[in-house]
Design a protein around this motif. Structure first.
Motif, PDB file in Angstrom:
ATOM      1  N   LEU A 106       0.969  -1.310  -0.042  1.00 34.94           N
ATOM      2  CA  LEU A 106       0.110   0.006   0.102  1.00 34.94           C
ATOM      3  C   LEU A 106       0.890   1.173   0.025  1.00 34.94           C
ATOM      4  O   LEU A 106       1.641   1.582   1.100  1.00 34.94           O
ATOM      5  N   LEU A 107       0.862   1.696  -1.142  1.00 29.99           N
ATOM      6  CA  LEU A 107       1.760   3.109  -1.232  1.00 29.99           C
ATOM      7  C   LEU A 107       1.066   4.298  -0.660  1.00 29.99           C
ATOM      8  O   LEU A 107      -0.009   4.707  -1.306  1.00 29.99           O
ATOM      9  N   ASP A 108       1.568   4.769   0.448  1.00 31.67           N
ATOM     10  CA  ASP A 108       0.630   6.070   1.055  1.00 31.67           C
ATOM     11  C   ASP A 108       0.921   7.209   0.450  1.00 31.67           C
ATOM     12  O   ASP A 108       1.654   7.684  -0.285  1.00 31.67           O
ATOM     13  N   ASN A 109       0.126   8.039   0.925  1.00 31.74           N
ATOM     14  CA  ASN A 109      -0.215   9.473   0.619  1.00 31.74           C
ATOM     15  C   ASN A 109      -0.343   9.887  -1.092  1.00 31.74           C
ATOM     16  O   ASN A 109       0.400  10.655  -1.836  1.00 31.74           O
ATOM     17  N   GLN A 110      -1.265   9.077  -1.633  1.00 32.71           N
ATOM     18  CA  GLN A 110      -1.522   9.199  -2.836  1.00 32.71           C
ATOM     19  C   GLN A 110      -2.878   9.687  -3.105  1.00 32.71           C
ATOM     20  O   GLN A 110      -3.961   9.575  -2.551  1.00 32.71           O
ATOM     21  N   ARG A 111      -2.780  10.931  -4.057  1.00 31.28           N
ATOM     22  CA  ARG A 111      -4.029  11.709  -4.189  1.00 31.28           C
ATOM     23  C   ARG A 111      -4.930  11.130  -5.441  1.00 31.28           C
ATOM     24  O   ARG A 111      -4.324  10.835  -6.417  1.00 31.28           O
ATOM     25  N   ARG A 112      -6.408  11.255  -5.104  1.00 35.42           N
ATOM     26  CA  ARG A 112      -7.180  11.249  -6.241  1.00 35.42           C
ATOM     27  C   ARG A 112      -8.127  12.243  -6.168  1.00 35.42           C
ATOM     28  O   ARG A 112      -8.969  12.140  -5.240  1.00 35.42           O
ATOM     29  N   GLY A 113      -7.924  13.418  -7.101  1.00 33.70           N
ATOM     30  CA  GLY A 113      -8.853  14.572  -6.821  1.00 33.70           C
ATOM     31  C   GLY A 113      -8.430  15.294  -5.519  1.00 33.70           C
ATOM     32  O   GLY A 113      -7.341  15.448  -5.263  1.00 33.70           O
ATOM     33  N   SER A 114      -9.304  15.469  -4.836  1.00 30.26           N
ATOM     34  CA  SER A 114      -9.104  15.980  -3.512  1.00 30.26           C
ATOM     35  C   SER A 114      -8.963  15.167  -2.288  1.00 30.26           C
ATOM     36  O   SER A 114      -8.685  15.561  -1.227  1.00 30.26           O
ATOM     37  N   LYS A 115      -8.871  13.867  -2.445  1.00 29.10           N
ATOM     38  CA  LYS A 115      -8.949  12.895  -1.488  1.00 29.10           C
ATOM     39  C   LYS A 115      -7.611  12.201  -1.727  1.00 29.10           C
ATOM     40  O   LYS A 115      -6.932  11.920  -2.440  1.00 29.10           O
ATOM     41  N   VAL A 116      -7.246  11.815  -0.235  1.00 24.13           N
ATOM     42  CA  VAL A 116      -6.001  11.076  -0.142  1.00 24.13           C
ATOM     43  C   VAL A 116      -6.105   9.762   0.092  1.00 24.13           C
ATOM     44  O   VAL A 116      -6.969   9.297   0.893  1.00 24.13           O
ATOM     45  N   GLY A 117      -5.280   8.733  -0.231  1.00 28.62           N
ATOM     46  CA  GLY A 117      -5.320   7.204  -0.167  1.00 28.62           C
ATOM     47  C   GLY A 117      -4.119   6.709  -0.414  1.00 28.62           C
ATOM     48  O   GLY A 117      -3.164   7.130  -0.069  1.00 28.62           O
ATOM     49  N   VAL A 118      -4.390   5.315  -0.495  1.00 25.25           N
ATOM     50  CA  VAL A 118      -3.184   4.526  -1.033  1.00 25.25           C
ATOM     51  C   VAL A 118      -3.295   3.771  -2.314  1.00 25.25           C
ATOM     52  O   VAL A 118      -4.486   3.591  -2.844  1.00 25.25           O
ATOM     53  N   SER A 119      -2.121   3.512  -3.048  1.00 25.00           N
ATOM     54  CA  SER A 119      -2.180   2.787  -4.276  1.00 25.00           C
ATOM     55  C   SER A 119      -1.939   1.228  -3.984  1.00 25.00           C
ATOM     56  O   SER A 119      -0.995   1.095  -2.983  1.00 25.00           O
ATOM     57  N   VAL A 120      -2.501   0.412  -4.331  1.00 26.86           N
ATOM     58  CA  VAL A 120      -2.213  -0.966  -4.015  1.00 26.86           C
ATOM     59  C   VAL A 120      -1.657  -1.707  -5.202  1.00 26.86           C
ATOM     60  O   VAL A 120      -1.979  -1.667  -6.234  1.00 26.86           O
ATOM     61  N   PHE A 121      -0.579  -2.396  -4.583  1.00 25.25           N
ATOM     62  CA  PHE A 121       0.273  -3.230  -5.486  1.00 25.25           C
ATOM     63  C   PHE A 121       0.251  -4.445  -5.183  1.00 25.25           C
ATOM     64  O   PHE A 121       0.347  -4.942  -3.794  1.00 25.25           O
ATOM     65  N   GLN A 122       0.247  -5.374  -6.113  1.00 23.73           N
ATOM     66  CA  GLN A 122       0.636  -6.809  -5.814  1.00 23.73           C
ATOM     67  C   GLN A 122       1.581  -7.682  -6.789  1.00 23.73           C
ATOM     68  O   GLN A 122       1.614  -7.109  -8.126  1.00 23.73           O
ATOM     69  N   ALA A 123       2.517  -8.393  -6.302  1.00 27.77           N
ATOM     70  CA  ALA A 123       3.484  -8.863  -7.177  1.00 27.77           C
ATOM     71  C   ALA A 123       3.052 -10.212  -8.134  1.00 27.77           C
ATOM     72  O   ALA A 123       2.205 -10.821  -7.392  1.00 27.77           O
ATOM     73  N   ALA A 124       3.232 -10.267  -9.140  1.00 29.75           N
ATOM     74  CA  ALA A 124       3.056 -11.204 -10.043  1.00 29.75           C
ATOM     75  C   ALA A 124       4.052 -11.658 -10.974  1.00 29.75           C
ATOM     76  O   ALA A 124       4.910 -10.829 -11.267  1.00 29.75           O
ATOM     77  N   ASP A 125       4.045 -12.984 -11.239  1.00 31.95           N
ATOM     78  CA  ASP A 125       4.886 -13.656 -12.072  1.00 31.95           C
ATOM     79  C   ASP A 125       4.647 -13.780 -13.506  1.00 31.95           C
ATOM     80  O   ASP A 125       3.429 -13.959 -13.767  1.00 31.95           O
ATOM     81  N   VAL A 126       5.653 -13.478 -14.205  1.00 30.50           N
ATOM     82  CA  VAL A 126       5.372 -13.664 -15.790  1.00 30.50           C
ATOM     83  C   VAL A 126       6.102 -15.113 -16.328  1.00 30.50           C
ATOM     84  O   VAL A 126       7.183 -15.451 -15.704  1.00 30.50           O
ATOM     85  N   ASP A 127       5.901 -15.566 -17.501  1.00 28.33           N
ATOM     86  CA  ASP A 127       6.407 -16.920 -17.539  1.00 28.33           C
ATOM     87  C   ASP A 127       7.731 -16.926 -18.125  1.00 28.33           C
ATOM     88  O   ASP A 127       8.252 -18.062 -18.277  1.00 28.33           O
ATOM     89  N   ASN A 128       8.252 -15.652 -18.217  1.00 28.42           N
ATOM     90  CA  ASN A 128       9.603 -15.611 -18.580  1.00 28.42           C
ATOM     91  C   ASN A 128      10.516 -15.565 -17.320  1.00 28.42           C
ATOM     92  O   ASN A 128      11.765 -15.283 -17.486  1.00 28.42           O
ATOM     93  N   GLY A 129      10.114 -15.535 -16.348  1.00 23.75           N
ATOM     94  CA  GLY A 129      10.766 -15.509 -15.082  1.00 23.75           C
ATOM     95  C   GLY A 129      10.559 -14.263 -14.255  1.00 23.75           C
ATOM     96  O   GLY A 129      11.090 -14.138 -13.104  1.00 23.75           O
ATOM     97  N   HIS A 130      10.353 -13.372 -15.034  1.00 23.63           N
ATOM     98  CA  HIS A 130      10.122 -11.858 -14.318  1.00 23.63           C
ATOM     99  C   HIS A 130       9.259 -11.863 -13.328  1.00 23.63           C
ATOM    100  O   HIS A 130       8.103 -12.548 -13.612  1.00 23.63           O
TER     101      HIS A 130
END
Length: 235
Positions: A77-101
């Motif tokens: 959860l990346l803190d202090n992210q604005r969307r319009g006038s509101k403050v919140g978090v951006s949500v990230f999740q790690a995912a694997d790709v078939d080439n190993g990345h």
């Protein structure tokens, strides 16, 4: 005489610092303008490249499509992210790709209310076909303190997105770029494809540059005036 030389050197250093700050702001503005133009060109076409192939490139903007498998790893959860006038978090999740990345997928934004009670999004599991914009991560800004803190539910609250630190925390090397999902995909949370939503726009950097150059000019005039008065007094 010696004191005058010291004062002159100090004034020159201050003047150079003010000018340097002005040119730095101009460079940042140009850099961001170029990034906006590059992103706009990609988003206008949306010509999808295979995600696995695009992840071998470390810079720029690429519209991609591909299959990922979401990892059983803490949500970020990346803190202090604005969307319009509101403050919140951006949500990230790690995912694997078939080439190993392994890529961080930007699932979108959630609000954080005044009581600072963090949202508790549900992790995605299994494989999914995704489409979206592969782009550089958000700028870390001024680096102060730890990059993240672990919450009671296991999620990581990020102060900044530090790839090296997060790679160690997730025990997996992360790709340089992140994947922001197409808002048309019906997973995740509120999001758009703005690439500079939480940072200063180019025109703001140019305005700051003018302010620094103005200070430099005013300081130079002040120094010249002081030197002329001292010369007249000594004469």
């Amino acid at each position: 005489m010696k004191s005058r030389i010291i004062l002159l050197l100090a004034a020159m250093l201050v003047e150079l610092l003010l000018l340097r700050l002005g040119f730095w702001q101009l460079a940042r503005g140009d850099e961001k303008q170029q990034a906006l133009q590059a992103a706009a060109a990609v988003l206008q076409e949306k010509r999808a490249q295979p995600l696995a192939d695009a992840l071998t490139q470390s810079a720029g903007f690429t519209w991609v499509r591909g299959r990922v498998v979401f990892r059983d790893a803490p949500l970020l959860l990346l803190d202090n992210q604005r969307r319009g006038s509101k403050v919140g978090v951006s949500v990230f999740q790690a995912a694997d790709v078939d080439n190993g990345h392994t890529v961080l997928v930007d699932l979108g934004w959630l609000p954080v209310h005044g009581d600072r009670q963090l949202p508790k999004p549900t992790m995605l599991t299994g494989g999914l076909d995704l489409e979206g914009l592969l782009l550089p991560p958000p700028s870390p800004g001024l680096v102060l303190g730890p990059a993240y803190s672990t919450q009671p539910d296991g999620t990581l609250l990020l102060m900044r997105l530090d790839r090296d630190v997060l790679s160690k925390a997730l025990n997996r090397p992360l790709s340089v770029r992140i994947l922001r999902l197409d808002p048309e995909q019906r997973i995740g949370f509120a999001r758009d494809l703005s690439v500079q939503a939480n940072t200063l726009p180019p025109e703001k950097h140019r305005a700051y540059a003018l302010q620094w150059f103005g200070l430099a000019a005013a300081f130079a005039v002040l120094c010249i005036g002081v030197m002329m008065r001292k010369t007249d007094a000594n004469g």
